[in-house]
Design a protein around this motif. Structure first.
Motif, PDB file in Angstrom:
ATOM      1  N   LEU A 371     -34.095 -11.309 -34.153  1.00 44.06           N
ATOM      2  CA  LEU A 371     -33.065 -10.398 -34.663  1.00 44.06           C
ATOM      3  C   LEU A 371     -33.628  -9.035 -34.994  1.00 44.06           C
ATOM      4  CD1 LEU A 371     -31.007 -12.820 -36.956  1.00 44.06           C
ATOM      5  CD2 LEU A 371     -30.429 -11.989 -34.671  1.00 44.06           C
ATOM      6  N   ASN A 372     -34.873  -9.000 -35.435  1.00 38.01           N
ATOM      7  CA  ASN A 372     -35.488  -7.715 -35.787  1.00 38.01           C
ATOM      8  C   ASN A 372     -36.370  -7.169 -34.669  1.00 38.01           C
ATOM      9  OD1 ASN A 372     -37.423  -9.662 -35.923  1.00 38.01           O
ATOM     10  ND2 ASN A 372     -38.392  -8.911 -37.812  1.00 38.01           N
ATOM     11  N   GLY A 373     -36.225  -7.725 -33.460  1.00 40.92           N
ATOM     12  CA  GLY A 373     -37.052  -7.297 -32.342  1.00 40.92           C
ATOM     13  C   GLY A 373     -36.612  -5.963 -31.776  1.00 40.92           C
ATOM     14  N   ILE A 374     -37.423  -5.430 -30.876  1.00 39.12           N
ATOM     15  CA  ILE A 374     -37.063  -4.183 -30.188  1.00 39.12           C
ATOM     16  C   ILE A 374     -36.607  -4.517 -28.770  1.00 39.12           C
ATOM     17  CG2 ILE A 374     -38.771  -2.907 -31.561  1.00 39.12           C
ATOM     18  CD1 ILE A 374     -40.349  -2.654 -28.876  1.00 39.12           C
ATOM     19  N   PRO A 375     -35.826  -3.648 -28.156  1.00 40.18           N
ATOM     20  CA  PRO A 375     -35.318  -3.954 -26.809  1.00 40.18           C
ATOM     21  C   PRO A 375     -36.434  -3.942 -25.760  1.00 40.18           C
ATOM     22  CG  PRO A 375     -34.029  -2.228 -27.888  1.00 40.18           C
ATOM     23  CD  PRO A 375     -35.269  -2.401 -28.692  1.00 40.18           C
ATOM     24  N   GLY A 400     -42.876  -8.533 -32.723  1.00 42.57           N
ATOM     25  CA  GLY A 400     -44.332  -8.398 -32.746  1.00 42.57           C
ATOM     26  C   GLY A 400     -44.881  -7.244 -31.938  1.00 42.57           C
ATOM     27  N   ILE A 401     -44.072  -6.221 -31.700  1.00 47.91           N
ATOM     28  CA  ILE A 401     -44.562  -5.058 -30.947  1.00 47.91           C
ATOM     29  C   ILE A 401     -45.087  -4.020 -31.945  1.00 47.91           C
ATOM     30  CG2 ILE A 401     -43.975  -3.260 -29.281  1.00 47.91           C
ATOM     31  CD1 ILE A 401     -43.792  -6.101 -28.173  1.00 47.91           C
ATOM     32  N   ASP A 402     -46.394  -3.815 -31.918  1.00 47.62           N
ATOM     33  CA  ASP A 402     -46.994  -2.857 -32.862  1.00 47.62           C
ATOM     34  C   ASP A 402     -46.772  -1.432 -32.358  1.00 47.62           C
ATOM     35  OD1 ASP A 402     -49.316  -2.001 -31.123  1.00 47.62           O
ATOM     36  OD2 ASP A 402     -49.713  -4.157 -31.261  1.00 47.62           O
ATOM     37  N   PRO A 403     -46.991  -0.410 -33.227  1.00 52.20           N
ATOM     38  CA  PRO A 403     -46.743   0.989 -32.835  1.00 52.20           C
ATOM     39  C   PRO A 403     -47.503   1.414 -31.581  1.00 52.20           C
ATOM     40  CG  PRO A 403     -46.988   0.814 -35.204  1.00 52.20           C
ATOM     41  CD  PRO A 403     -47.320  -0.528 -34.653  1.00 52.20           C
ATOM     42  N   ARG A 406     -45.812   0.007 -28.633  1.00 52.36           N
ATOM     43  CA  ARG A 406     -44.527   0.700 -28.432  1.00 52.36           C
ATOM     44  C   ARG A 406     -44.748   1.985 -27.652  1.00 52.36           C
ATOM     45  NH1 ARG A 406     -39.432   0.489 -31.204  1.00 52.36           N
ATOM     46  NH2 ARG A 406     -38.015   1.404 -29.682  1.00 52.36           N
ATOM     47  N   ILE A 407     -45.834   2.676 -27.972  1.00 53.24           N
ATOM     48  CA  ILE A 407     -46.151   3.912 -27.241  1.00 53.24           C
ATOM     49  C   ILE A 407     -46.650   3.589 -25.839  1.00 53.24           C
ATOM     50  CG2 ILE A 407     -47.716   5.898 -27.159  1.00 53.24           C
ATOM     51  CD1 ILE A 407     -47.672   5.836 -30.258  1.00 53.24           C
ATOM     52  N   GLN A 408     -47.540   2.586 -25.767  1.00 55.70           N
ATOM     53  CA  GLN A 408     -48.173   2.237 -24.487  1.00 55.70           C
ATOM     54  C   GLN A 408     -47.141   1.788 -23.450  1.00 55.70           C
ATOM     55  OE1 GLN A 408     -51.127  -0.792 -24.974  1.00 55.70           O
ATOM     56  NE2 GLN A 408     -51.861  -0.649 -22.863  1.00 55.70           N
ATOM     57  N   TYR A 409     -46.129   1.003 -23.892  1.00 59.92           N
ATOM     58  CA  TYR A 409     -45.147   0.461 -22.968  1.00 59.92           C
ATOM     59  C   TYR A 409     -43.763   1.097 -23.129  1.00 59.92           C
ATOM     60  CZ  TYR A 409     -48.739  -3.087 -22.392  1.00 59.92           C
ATOM     61  OH  TYR A 409     -49.931  -3.728 -22.147  1.00 59.92           O
ATOM     62  N   GLY A 410     -43.719   2.173 -23.889  1.00 58.94           N
ATOM     63  CA  GLY A 410     -42.446   2.843 -24.098  1.00 58.94           C
ATOM     64  C   GLY A 410     -42.023   3.648 -22.880  1.00 58.94           C
ATOM     65  N   LEU A 411     -40.739   3.975 -22.852  1.00 59.54           N
ATOM     66  CA  LEU A 411     -40.179   4.718 -21.722  1.00 59.54           C
ATOM     67  C   LEU A 411     -39.597   6.042 -22.195  1.00 59.54           C
ATOM     68  CD1 LEU A 411     -38.324   1.776 -19.951  1.00 59.54           C
ATOM     69  CD2 LEU A 411     -40.352   2.965 -19.102  1.00 59.54           C
ATOM     70  N   ARG A 412     -39.709   7.036 -21.325  1.00 61.61           N
ATOM     71  CA  ARG A 412     -39.097   8.328 -21.582  1.00 61.61           C
ATOM     72  C   ARG A 412     -38.025   8.581 -20.527  1.00 61.61           C
ATOM     73  NH1 ARG A 412     -44.663  11.829 -21.662  1.00 61.61           N
ATOM     74  NH2 ARG A 412     -45.773  10.658 -23.321  1.00 61.61           N
ATOM     75  N   PRO A 442     -36.272   1.402 -25.171  1.00 60.08           N
ATOM     76  CA  PRO A 442     -36.845   0.079 -24.910  1.00 60.08           C
ATOM     77  C   PRO A 442     -38.249   0.177 -24.336  1.00 60.08           C
ATOM     78  CG  PRO A 442     -35.417   0.704 -23.119  1.00 60.08           C
ATOM     79  CD  PRO A 442     -35.319   1.808 -24.132  1.00 60.08           C
ATOM     80  N   ILE A 443     -38.928  -0.975 -24.306  1.00 55.06           N
ATOM     81  CA  ILE A 443     -40.155  -1.088 -23.524  1.00 55.06           C
ATOM     82  C   ILE A 443     -39.789  -1.801 -22.223  1.00 55.06           C
ATOM     83  CG2 ILE A 443     -41.616  -1.093 -25.579  1.00 55.06           C
ATOM     84  CD1 ILE A 443     -41.961  -4.122 -25.196  1.00 55.06           C
ATOM     85  N   TYR A 444     -40.750  -1.916 -21.315  1.00 54.05           N
ATOM     86  CA  TYR A 444     -40.449  -2.529 -20.024  1.00 54.05           C
ATOM     87  C   TYR A 444     -41.376  -3.718 -19.774  1.00 54.05           C
ATOM     88  CZ  TYR A 444     -44.474   0.191 -18.341  1.00 54.05           C
ATOM     89  OH  TYR A 444     -45.731   0.733 -18.169  1.00 54.05           O
ATOM     90  N   PRO A 445     -40.911  -4.715 -19.015  1.00 52.21           N
ATOM     91  CA  PRO A 445     -41.680  -5.947 -18.809  1.00 52.21           C
ATOM     92  C   PRO A 445     -42.693  -5.811 -17.673  1.00 52.21           C
ATOM     93  CG  PRO A 445     -39.574  -6.140 -17.760  1.00 52.21           C
ATOM     94  CD  PRO A 445     -39.573  -4.798 -18.423  1.00 52.21           C
ATOM     95  N   ASP A 446     -43.508  -6.860 -17.525  1.00 50.55           N
ATOM     96  CA  ASP A 446     -44.590  -6.800 -16.538  1.00 50.55           C
ATOM     97  C   ASP A 446     -44.117  -6.963 -15.106  1.00 50.55           C
ATOM     98  OD1 ASP A 446     -43.936  -9.454 -16.688  1.00 50.55           O
ATOM     99  OD2 ASP A 446     -45.999 -10.189 -16.634  1.00 50.55           O
TER     100      ASP A 446
END
Length: 559
Positions: A371-375, A400-403, A406-412, A442-446
């Motif tokens: 419930l508290n996860g990120i997309p 469990g996504i640390d900051p 979030r930056i490493q796998y984040g999208l712009r 959101p972040i993106y999957p592998d």
């Protein structure tokens, strides 16, 4: 409404994909309802014919020539799906036919010169014999069923394929084809078409046993209703059906000729664009875009048109070059070989030369829907829209996504995402654009590779459409490899793919023009869909009106 009126309207429905097939079914439907030819009061009624059939059936049983059939209950009102003319009768198959009458023969007993019929020899729906082979032509290892001239040969395996023929000579068949033999001689051609009628096909589909290879069981077959006209009318019906089926053949041939002509013209127009003559290209393009809507009647032709537009776009053929455009300026260009001729102001370059930062595979842990996860983007067939934008609403949540992650796998907005692996090779390496419409960050999957472009060198929109062209796709698919049933491309291989690169200003003009032409394709596709829907509705209305009871039609006309 009459059959004649339906045929008068045929031109309006002729290009519906299933118009001919439905017209054939309609003819059979009319035939077995007594609506195809007029009744003759001088004909012996079916009730008298049934008396003679019952007498002959009793004689054959007593003589031991046929098995004693089970007692069958009369047809109920619920089983009578439609009203029949007064001289007709609705009976059960087992009342008038010896079902599965063929004598079983061991392969060693077969006469080598006789016809040996297999299911694949019969064309589905039309029941035409596509090949007639002798016992000597086949290596028979299984028991066969012997049939006689005049038997109705019915394919009981996958009976929805509607394979029913009349034996015109003695022979043998696979036991998946049953010989249906009238107790008293009837018109076998009428019997065959009655076993192909739409409501009987619906009956056997409901009754068939087996999921992958359904069969019509004998107990279900012998209790099936069968519409029986007077014997003389049976022959008149067959003559009329033959006449109308010949008409269907001609209509089908005319439609095939129309389609072939359209295909040739459309293919010729597109071929001239895909292999353009510089001196005539503008005229060719103008002609093609004007004439193709008139030639295009199928969605696959729209797909070809879309691909042609993309292919032209990366050859510099879609918009004119502008001498005022600032030329492409790359520090590293290592593509001396050019797969295709491009304008002098363009370059061929590898994707790596356009990156703002290195490519990166996505986050590998599976989402847990916390419930508290990120997309995190969910990858499925519906994730990418037609315009190549990722549909963010298709996402899951992950905890469990640390900051740093979030930056490493984040999208712009403007990032490109490439499909990293898929069971279908044509999906691998496809580029889509992330635009963050919903503000989810959101972040993106592998399953994806992120490609972040330097905006001063290229636009994501141009590279996305270039990645869908035949030119670039050929390189991407050549760089793919298979792993455990999937096709895949590595981030390092993707970076080496060559792209044709126009000046930045021309990239924007190309994207605008492609969007304009794709919108035209959308309108053309919508028009085709609407036209097809209208044809289907008209055909439905005509068939429903033609099959309505006569009393209903007279009442409607009076109103």
């Amino acid at each position: 409404m009459t059959a004649k009126r339906l045929l008068q309207h045929y031109e309006q429905i002729a290009d519906a994909p299933d118009a001919i097939a439905r017209l054939r079914r309609f003819i059979l439907d009319l035939a077995v309802r007594g609506k195809l030819v007029p009744q003759d009061p001088n004909d012996e009624p079916a009730s008298e014919l049934l008396k003679r059939i019952a007498a002959e059936k009793a004689r054959l049983v007593k003589a031991g020539e046929v098995r004693k059939p089970p007692t069958l209950h009369p047809i109920t009102d619920a089983e009578a799906l439609y009203a029949l003319p007064r001289p007709w009768a609705l009976v059960r198959v087992g009342d008038i036919f010896d079902y599965d009458a063929g004598t079983k023969r061991d392969p060693k007993e077969l006469d080598q010169s006789r016809w040996l019929l297999e299911l694949e020899d019969i064309e589905k729906d039309t029941s035409r014999i596509v090949e007639r082979l002798r016992v000597s032509d086949r290596d028979s290892q299984s028991t066969k069923s012997e049939f006689k001239p005049g038997d109705i040969l019915y394919g009981k395996l996958r009976p929805y394929l509607n394979k029913v023929v009349v034996a015109d000579e003695p022979g043998y068949s696979t036991t998946e084809i049953v010989a249906i033999r009238p107790f008293l001689r009837l018109c076998p051609e009428y019997c065959a078409l009655a076993f192909r009628r739409p409501d009987f096909v619906a009956y056997v589909e409901r009754s068939g046993r087996g999921t992958k290879m359904p069969r019509l069981r004998t107990p279900d077959a012998i209790v099936a209703p069968f519409p029986l006209p007077p014997l003389a009318e049976q022959h008149r019906i067959v003559a009329k059906v033959d006449e109308l089926m010949s008409l269907c053949d001609r209509l089908e041939s005319a439609r095939a000729d129309r389609e072939a002509t359209r295909d040739r013209l459309a293919a010729a127009s597109l071929a001239r664009l895909n292999a353009p003559d510089p001196e005539t290209f503008q005229a060719d393009a103008r002609f093609a875009l004007e004439i193709l809507p008139a030639l295009t009647t199928r969605p696959d032709q729209i797909k070809t048109l879309r691909q042609t537009i993309l292919n032209l776009a990366v050859r510099g053929k879609l918009v004119p070059q502008d001498a005022k455009d600032e030329p492409v300026n790359l520090k590293t260009v290592d593509c001396d070989e050019r797969p295709e001729a491009i304008p002098s102001t363009w370059l061929y370059t590898r994707l790596v030369n356009l990156l703002a930062e290195d490519t990166r595979n996505g986050y590998s842990r599976k989402p847990d829907e916390a419930l508290n996860g990120i997309p995190i983007l969910r990858i499925s067939a519906g994730t990418v829209r037609r315009d190549g934008v990722v549909a963010e609403e298709e996402h899951k949540l992950i905890s469990g996504i640390d900051p740093n992650s979030r930056i490493q796998y984040g999208l712009r907005p403007g990032d490109l995402l490439a499909c990293r692996f898929n069971g279908n090779k044509s999906f691998v390496g496809r580029l889509t654009i992330f635009k963050d419409y919903l503000g989810l960050q959101p972040i993106y999957p592998d399953k994806l590779i992120r490609v972040r472009i330097s905006p001063e060198l290229a636009t994501a929109e141009f590279l996305r459409l270039a990645g869908d062209t035949d030119l670039v796709r050929a390189e991407i698919e050549a760089a793919c490899a298979t792993t455990v049933g999937n096709w895949g491309i590595s981030a390092s291989n993707l970076k080496e793919i060559r792209f044709p690169l126009p000046p930045l200003a021309e990239q924007h003009r190309i994207v605008t023009k492609v969007d304009e032409l794709m919108a035209m394709c959308d309108r053309l596709e919508a028009s085709l869909t609407a036209t097809a829907a209208n044809r289907h509705r008209l055909l439905d209305a005509l068939l429903a009106e033609a099959l309505a009871p006569a009393d209903d039609r007279e009442l409607e006309a009076a109103e």
